[in-house]
Design an enzyme around this catalytic site. Structure first.
Site: not given
Lengths: 786, 305
Positions: A430, A432
């Site tokens: 997402c 990171e």
């Protein structure tokens, strides 16, 4: 989109996910024959080669980029060595209404006969759950945290540009040199290294064999092909598969196929979380594109077609099916392949090229589930690139998401990476952050921060099940000040985090010892150099993230207690606790007072934002730097993916006036409906979080289409994004859709099969979400300012 | 600070205002207006005084407002809270007591400092996008001392300032404001004074003279025509509007704002009659026709704000 891509897209879009048991059968066969004969790395590599030699191949009509993990698009293998699905699991997967996978009855029977008896008790999941302590089990079942590695391998891996410069042959040369240089006299780990390096060497052979089999198949198909054009294409595919991945690619087409074989290799060997991502694909392909455009052997259209073929390949690869808690918190077909566009080059130059624009066009025109593009904006990224991205955002697919390159770099430098490696890094999954091609940045699981407050308010007991899941920190009625309450919360936090890390570290060693990933280790620096596996500290950087959820909910809840119980003294602990226990039944007045008369996070109000800063700092100081098993440490990450819905389900009513079981706040976004002053106030609140200390934050914004109608509106959107980034924001993403459209889609899902919405750090088909997730998206504050 | 103690009445501070002048802005809405335009989108800004509104759909019947009212002006009658206007002192005790936000004030008295605090919060957005602050209403020139104090403070910070006005004000006031702002946003409603009076409550002579005076003195003026079918969208009026604007010599662009009835819910809530409901939404073809006429007269035409 040309007609070939149209057809391929349609086929991929319409394919129904199914389970293929082929991999499980081959694996069981191989293990029965070979287990115990070799070291574990060599056994794993041997099985990987066996799989590459035996598995059913697929070359579809029209395809230019070839290779599937299963025998057909969206046919998903199982990984019984990690999680062995029971016959019931398979039946449920087949019959459940959401994210179902078709499983043939005869396959279930075979699975019961051949696979389950062997792996039962041997799978990683069975072994882990037989060992974890009882207090961990209780906390886990109560929904205080999740555990990523209990059924999928640690992964989350992204590649840098080295596979475009090295073929497997070149990697094998490096492996050979390392093996020859092993010092059996002076290095106590020399024989471990030998086993590991040998396994890597076998893994290189395996993917080359896999590619050659595709070359043979393509030639056979060419021989039978009546259409002269397609015949030529198949012959070309055969040539390419004979060249890559054994050798470094020479052309754009070879480069794309090279990536795809490596991608397939890593997701076939194991099922690491979040599949695999190419990283800065535009930067990697740029030299090939520019060389061939200049030389006249490629035109823009052809390059775009090849990229579209890759997009469709990624879309064909549905996530491996999950079970248990993980299935509850991650109800999606997505296996997250994020493609970073733009950003900075290793030397600090601007990473945007024509390939970046082509990739945006491909994503826009195909609007498929996967892969999902993100744009990376640094202070030196040209405005016209952000504008191009904003035009795609306006379409409402929920992508591209937008990242602040400068912050992503700073976060990594803070965590000890070199600035060049940090620039070559970016984001995956997402939001990171990681150093691509050089880092294992393992997501270990989500932390339910509002739940930690809930057990604090109940002296360590989970009020939903009446069981003790935390420690005793005192009855809240005895807290003389807000300070005392906060101290109790901090102690519970420390307890839960330690419990989680204790088990994580145990699981991590299990993977290092029993489930090495030799192929993945080949392509990540410095596994060859160190002679160590990806799971065993081989990479240059090793990070563990704990993803902290619900900061909006917990901030607002603490703000409510501080305001009404301690500052105004208008609410007693008894009254509050009773109302929470009863989910505000018969106390709607109180609920509304808490909901409407409390300073909330997301309104640029220092009273609430100050509390957010304090909680964030507590999360940071509790987690950051705690040692992992690789000599490095844990960091915080601030994403929730879809877990805030699951965590909300496991949470009673909260002091911010939220009813029991409704979702907790997502990512670092404000609680649903708590932000009442528009997007600039949300951004200002978020900018008070010292985001550089995290591995990423996630901000969702929902805009009405009417706010983004004209090009001038898009410029203002770009201004909003640039301001957030100037203030230190990591990421922002947009859903551009109005509530009535979403409601219509709920009523007539068939007409809205194509409606993509932003869920967390990714998009999903709205009609594929369960009702809770649909409602959660609808309840996000609609920004209709202007 | 010079502005200490100066207070005014406002009814909203809107952030990320993207249609009230260039780029990302904060718009401050000052309460009170001498005009009575039928189509007014901000009816809560017409009355200069703060009044109280009770939203039936929000009320949960908890009765906290009844206890909070020092005058005993509120009564619960058949699930409905009734206010005795003769007794109510306007202390807003009910507004702060109501947990459900059912009692609402139509505005509030605010000091210059308070408004500036809100304006200053979004400075990074103005800086990045080239935006600033817009004062709108109501009619901001109805509170000249307050408006000027705010404009001066914004000027001191170097913020871009726009004033959204009907131009129905004394020319001296307007000139004083012109010294303190970078841009005027002005509506041109109708060229016929009688018709203007019928639909806005005032004639247009003063307004047109003031627009001309501003233009002549070199102030930047952005003119907008709210396009209302059946009122001002006919060819004759559009032509006359165009002639007026081109005749000023300094105006080369105009915004057309097609009327929509989005404000009707606000009127219901305030218990006010919404006379503009009789206007049908204007068709795109008619908007295009107006646009073409004005373009042929040499004006640059933008649709929307």
């Amino acid at each position: 989109m040309n007609s070939r891509i149209e057809r391929l897209r349609q086929k991929s879009f319409e394919a129904q996910p199914s389970i293929s048991i082929e991999r499980a059968l081959l694996e069981t066969e191989y293990y029965k024959e070979n287990s115990g004969k070799y070291s574990l790395p060599v056994l794993r590599a041997g099985f990987f080669r066996y799989l590459c030699e035996k598995k059913t191949l697929y070359i579809g009509e029209d395809e230019l980029i070839v290779g599937e993990r299963g025998p057909a698009p969206k046919a998903v293998p199982t990984f019984p060595e990690l999680t062995c699905h029971s016959a019931d699991d398979l039946r449920i997967l087949d019959s459940r209404s959401m994210t179902s996978y078709h499983v043939r009855q005869e396959d279930i029977t075979t699975y019961e006969k051949e696979v389950i008896p062997y792996w039962s008790g041997r799978s990683m999941r069975d072994r882990i759950f037989s060992k974890v302590p009882e207090n961990w089990q209780r906390a886990y079942q109560a929904g205080l945290f999740t555990e990523f590695m209990e059924q999928r391998a640690p992964g989350h891996t992204v590649l840098d540009g080295s596979i475009y410069r090295c073929g497997m042959k070149d990697y094998q040369k490096r492996i050979k040199t390392k093996i020859e240089g092993l010092d059996y006299l002076g290095d106590p780990r020399a024989s471990d290294k030998y086993e590991q390096l040998t396994a890597m060497d076998i893994a290189c052979d395996a993917v080359v064999i896999f590619a050659r089999r595709h070359a043979d198949l393509a030639l056979e198909m060419a021989a039978r092909e009546g259409d002269a054009g397609r015949k030529k294409e198949l012959e070309r595919i055969a040539e390419i598969c004979r060249w890559v991945p054994e050798n470094a690619p020479r052309t754009f087409h070879e480069a794309v196929q090279m990536y795809w074989f490596v991608h397939l290799g890593t997701i076939t060997e194991l099922n690491g979380w979040d599949a695999m991502s190419p990283g800065h694909l535009d930067q990697h392909l740029r030299p090939f594109y520019e060389k061939e455009i200049a030389g006249g052997s490629l035109d823009r259209q052809a390059a775009k077609e090849l990229l579209a073929c890759l997009w469709i390949k990624v879309n064909n690869h549905t996530a491996p099916p999950k079970v248990g808690v993980t299935a509850r918190e991650s109800g999606t077909y997505n296996d997250f392949t994020q493609i970073n566009l733009g950003g900075l080059l290793r030397d600090g130059g601007d990473g945007v090229s024509e390939v970046s624009y082509i990739a945006l066009e491909v994503a826009d025109e195909l609007h498929l589930l996967q892969p999902q593009p993100s744009v990376h904006i640094s202070a030196r990224t040209p405005d016209r690139f952000l504008q191009a991205a904003a035009r795609v955002i306006r379409k409402g697919h929920g992508y591209p998401s937008v990242f602040n390159t400068d912050m992503v770099i700073q976060e990594q430098v803070r965590a000890g990476k070199s600035v060049e490696d940090a620039r070559e890094g970016g984001t995956s999954g997402c939001i990171e952050t990681g150093a691509f091609g050089k880092e294992a940045y393992i997501l270990t699981g989500y932390l339910n921060v509002p739940k930690i407050l809930e057990i604090t308010l109940n002296n360590g007991i989970d009020p939903l099940i009446g069981e003790k899941v935390g420690i005793e920190t005192g009855a809240p009625g005895d807290f003389q000040s807000f300070e005392e309450l906060y101290q109790a919360f901090s102690r519970q936090l420390e307890y839960v985090v330690d419990l989680k890390i204790m088990v994580n570290n145990y699981i991590e060693r299990m993977y290092a010892k029993y489930s090495p990933a030799p192929f993945l280790s080949v392509v990540i620096d410095d596994c060859i150099e160190k002679g160590r596996d990806y799971y065993d500290g081989g990479p240059r950087y090793n990070t563990n993230y704990i993803q902290c959820c619900g900061i909006g909910t917990v901030t607002d809840s603490l703000s409510a207690i501080k305001t009404h119980v301690y500052e105004e003294g208008s609410l007693s602990w008894d009254e509050l606790l009773q109302a929470l226990a009863a989910d505000f039944k018969n106390s709607e007045g109180l609920r509304l007072r808490l909901w409407n008369k409390t300073p909330f996070f997301g309104n640029d109000d220092d009273r609430a934002d100050g509390l957010m800063q304090r909680i964030y700092e507590s999360l940071f100081s509790t987690i950051d730097g705690k040692p992992n098993t690789k000599g490095t440490g844990y960091h915080i990450n601030m994403l929730s993916t879809t877990c805030h819905v699951y965590f909300g389900k496991m949470l009673g009513a909260t002091p911010n006036g939220r009813h029991a079981h409704l979702p907790a706040s997502d990512g670092t976004s404000p609680s649903h409906g708590a932000d009442r002053c528009g997007p600039t106030a949300v951004i200002k609140s978020l900018s008070k979080m010292d985001q550089v200390k995290s591995g990423g934050t996630l901000l969702n914004q929902r805009f009405l289409p009417s706010v983004l109608k004209t090009d001038a509106d898009l410029e203002k959107l770009a201004g909003l994004i640039r301001t957030y980034f100037r203030l230190g924001g990591h990421h922002i993403q947009f859903n551009v859709v109005d509530t009535s459209t979403l409601r219509r889609a709920q009523e007539n899902p068939e007409e809205y099969r194509n409606l993509l919405v932003r869920v967390a750090g990714y998009s999903d088909y709205f009609v594929d979400l369960d009702r809770d997730h649909q409602e959660e998206i609808i309840s996000r504050t609609e920004q209709e300012m202007g | 600070m010079e502005a200490d103690g100066i207070k005014g009445t406002i009814f909203a501070i809107k952030k990320y205002a993207i249609h009230d002048g260039p780029a990302i802005r904060t718009t401050v809405f000052l309460k009170g207006c001498p005009l009575r335009c039928w189509w007014c989108h901000n009816p809560e800004g017409i009355d200069g005084a703060v009044s109280l509104v009770w939203n039936a759909d929000r009320c949960v019947g908890c009765g906290e407002c009844l206890q909070a009212c020092p005058e005993g002006a509120l009564q619960l009658q058949e699930n409905s809270v009734v206010r005795n206007e003769n007794v109510c002192s306007g202390c807003l005790g009910c507004v702060s007591a109501c947990p459900a936000l059912a009692h609402e004030a139509t505005g509030w008295r605010a000091g210059v400092d308070e408004v500036m605090t809100e304006i200053k919060k979004d400075i990074p957005f103005y800086d990045e996008s080239g935006g600033g602050v817009t004062f709108s209403g109501g009619e901001p020139l109805q509170q000249p001392r307050f408006l000027l104090a705010l404009l001066k403070e914004c000027g001191r910070l170097g913020l871009h300032r726009a004033v959204d006005t009907s131009c129905f004000a004394e020319i001296e006031t307007l000139q004083e404001v012109a010294e303190q702002c970078e841009l005027f946003l002005v509506d041109l409603k109708h060229m016929d004074s009688d018709k203007h009076r019928l639909y806005t409550g005032v004639g247009n002579r003063k307004i047109l003279e003031n627009i001309a005076a501003l233009a002549a003195s070199g102030s930047a003026v952005r003119v907008r025509i709210p396009l209302i079918k059946g009122f001002n969208s006919d060819e004759v009026n559009i032509r006359r509007s165009g002639e007026f604007l081109t005749g000023l010599g300094t105006i080369d662009a105009v915004d057309l704002l097609p009327y929509h009835s989005a404000a009707s819910a606000k009127y219901r809530k305030l218990g006010m009659e919404y006379k503009a409901l009789q206007f049908a939404p204007i068709e795109n073809s008619e908007v295009e026709a107006c646009k073409t006429i004005l373009q042929h007269m040499g004006l640059e035409v933008h649709l929307g704000g």
